[in-house]
Design an enzyme around this catalytic site. Structure first.
Site, PDB file in Angstrom:
ATOM      1  N   LYS A   1      25.587  -3.904  -2.794  1.00 38.13           N
ATOM      2  CA  LYS A   1      27.155  -4.024  -2.736  1.00 38.13           C
ATOM      3  C   LYS A   1      27.922  -3.465  -1.747  1.00 38.13           C
ATOM      4  CE  LYS A   1      26.485  -3.551  -7.942  1.00 38.13           C
ATOM      5  NZ  LYS A   1      26.702  -2.603  -8.931  1.00 38.13           N
TER       6      LYS A   1
ATOM      7  N   ARG B   1      11.360   3.881   2.658  1.00 37.52           N
ATOM      8  CA  ARG B   1      11.133   2.715   3.912  1.00 37.52           C
ATOM      9  C   ARG B   1      12.444   1.969   4.057  1.00 37.52           C
ATOM     10  NH1 ARG B   1       6.018  -1.061   4.258  1.00 37.52           N
ATOM     11  NH2 ARG B   1       5.279   0.728   4.986  1.00 37.52           N
TER      12      ARG B   1
ATOM     13  N   ARG C   1       0.756  -1.336  -0.124  1.00 37.67           N
ATOM     14  CA  ARG C   1       0.102  -0.142   0.001  1.00 37.67           C
ATOM     15  C   ARG C   1       0.741   1.214  -0.010  1.00 37.67           C
ATOM     16  NH1 ARG C   1      -3.039  -3.853   1.779  1.00 37.67           N
ATOM     17  NH2 ARG C   1      -1.092  -4.477   2.875  1.00 37.67           N
ATOM     18  N   THR C   2       2.140   1.520   0.879  1.00 38.99           N
ATOM     19  CA  THR C   2       2.605   2.541   0.925  1.00 38.99           C
ATOM     20  C   THR C   2       3.220   2.974  -0.161  1.00 38.99           C
ATOM     21  OG1 THR C   2       2.834   2.204   3.349  1.00 38.99           O
ATOM     22  CG2 THR C   2       4.400   4.032   2.513  1.00 38.99           C
TER      23      THR C   2
ATOM     24  N   HIS D   1       5.744   6.305  11.346  1.00 40.69           N
ATOM     25  CA  HIS D   1       5.098   6.220   9.959  1.00 40.69           C
ATOM     26  C   HIS D   1       4.174   7.497   9.845  1.00 40.69           C
ATOM     27  CE1 HIS D   1       3.712   4.395   6.561  1.00 40.69           C
ATOM     28  NE2 HIS D   1       3.465   3.152   6.675  1.00 40.69           N
TER      29      HIS D   1
HETATM   30  C1  NCD Z   1       2.188  -1.110   8.211  1.00 35.58           C
HETATM   31  C2  NCD Z   1       3.517  -0.768   8.191  1.00 35.58           C
HETATM   32  O1  NCD Z   1       4.298  -1.142   7.371  1.00 35.58           O
HETATM   33  O2  NCD Z   1       4.025  -0.312   9.271  1.00 35.58           O
HETATM   34  N1  NCD Z   1       1.490  -0.967   6.891  1.00 35.58           N
HETATM   35  C3  NCD Z   1       1.334  -0.092   6.164  1.00 35.58           C
HETATM   36  O3  NCD Z   1       2.125   0.848   5.766  1.00 35.58           O
HETATM   37  N2  NCD Z   1       0.100  -0.019   5.755  1.00 35.58           N
HETATM   38  C4  NCD Z   1       1.508  -1.961   9.433  1.00 35.58           C
HETATM   39  C5  NCD Z   1       2.178  -3.404   9.091  1.00 35.58           C
HETATM   40  O4  NCD Z   1       3.078  -3.610   8.341  1.00 35.58           O
HETATM   41  O5  NCD Z   1       1.600  -4.180   9.883  1.00 35.58           O
END
Ligand code: NCD
Length: 306
Positions: free
Chosen positions: A85, A106, A56-57, A134
């Site tokens: 590397k 991320r 999703r993100t 987040h």
């Molecule tokens: C979350 C995350 O990656 O922190 N997911 C997200 O970004 N929608 C929650 C999770 O992974 O449980």
């Protein structure tokens, strides 16, 4: 104002900016529903650097940039980048910021996005740093609550599940505590909200802890359910002890207020039964959809569109 700013933690965004993001996200949502084209990011490029799994993100960041008329360059598989590397994050970021106007990232290491923002010549958006923060998820979570209740005040909110390793709730708790909310934290004892988060709250007196969901079912307006973060456990025996701690099924949901909502950042494992999905209180898919509009608004405000 968010112009040219990095968003690494929810502390980087003021309450006024939160509402500015909401207004712009609502307007984009309306425009897209009418089939209108938005072209404020024409000629701009976003780099998405995801060194940890994401559906999703990453997709919603990329969809957001495309819907604004901008372009996207991406590293989604760490093994295909020079990180494998031995390149340092600082070097990767320096280079990526010379190829793009904004970076969404991320990383499994807590603090990685803060470090990246120090080496980047363009704004960095933290899409999750280990068990840290987040903040863009928090913006879409707040937006979903605000759309439903028309306010972020006078609400009774319960966060349920893995509050120790879950970065979404670390950011969300800080944000909601800045408003007039009553918050209950429900988790197994071994997965309680860490003290380093609780100690930064503006109004710790408005937060209580528990292990059982039954006492909160009838009084909660917003249930924020989270996945037990298996990948963060050092010892999988500890994971085995807490798996399946909470499960929202139709019977649990039948005890909730009619006007309550159930949220989840997704992915879910077994915390919410698919049998709940058709209940009007199930908001997690609407919440995920809002990720696109909110990220459009954020990018647009940071890069000075509209
Ligand atoms: C979350 C995350 O990656 O922190 N997911 C997200 O970004 N929608 C929650 C999770 O992974 O449980």
């Amino acid at each position: 104002m968010l112009t040219k700013k990095s968003v690494v933690s929810i502390g980087d965004i003021s309450n006024d900016d939160i509402f500015r993001v909401f207004e712009r996200a609502s307007s984009f949502k309306q425009k897209l529903s009418k089939g209108e084209k938005i072209k404020t990011m024409d000629g701009k490029i976003m780099a998405t650097l995801f060194f940890e799994p994401s559906t999703r993100t990453r997709l919603s960041f990329e969809s957001a940039m495309h819907r604004l008329g901008g372009g996207v360059i991406s590293v989604s598989e760490p093994k295909s980048s020079s990180a494998s590397k031995g390149e340092t994050l600082a070097d990767t970021i320096r280079m990526a910021s010379s190829y793009s106007d904004i970076i969404a990232m991320r990383h499994p290491m807590e603090g990685a996005a803060r470090l990246a923002s120090e080496f980047s010549s363009v704004p960095v958006l933290n899409g999750g740093d280990g068990s840290g923060q987040h903040p863009t998820q928090t913006l879409l979570d707040l937006f979903t609550i605000w759309e439903k209740f028309k306010s972020l005040d006078d609400l009774n909110i319960s966060m349920v599940g893995d509050l120790k390793y879950g970065r979404t709730v670390h950011s969300l708790l800080r944000a909601l505590n800045r408003f007039d909310t009553t918050i209950t934290l429900i988790s197994p004892e071994s997965l309680e909200m860490p003290d380093h988060i609780l100690s930064t709250l503006d109004h710790p007196e408005k937060v209580t802890k528990g292990t059982d969901i039954n006492p909160i079912l009838e009084k909660t307006d917003v249930f924020y359910v989270t996945r037990i973060q298996k990948e963060r456990f050092v010892d999988l025996n500890d994971y085995a002890k807490v798996i399946g701690s909470y499960s929202f099924d139709p019977e649990t949901v039948s005890k909730m207020k009619k006007n309550a909502i159930i949220m989840h950042p997704l992915p879910r494992v077994d915390e919410i039964s698919p049998d709940v999905d058709r209940d009007p209180r199930a908001f997690y898919f609407k919440q995920a959809e809002n990720g696109v509009y909110v990220r459009m608004a954020l990018i647009d405000m940071i890069l000075g569109g509209a």
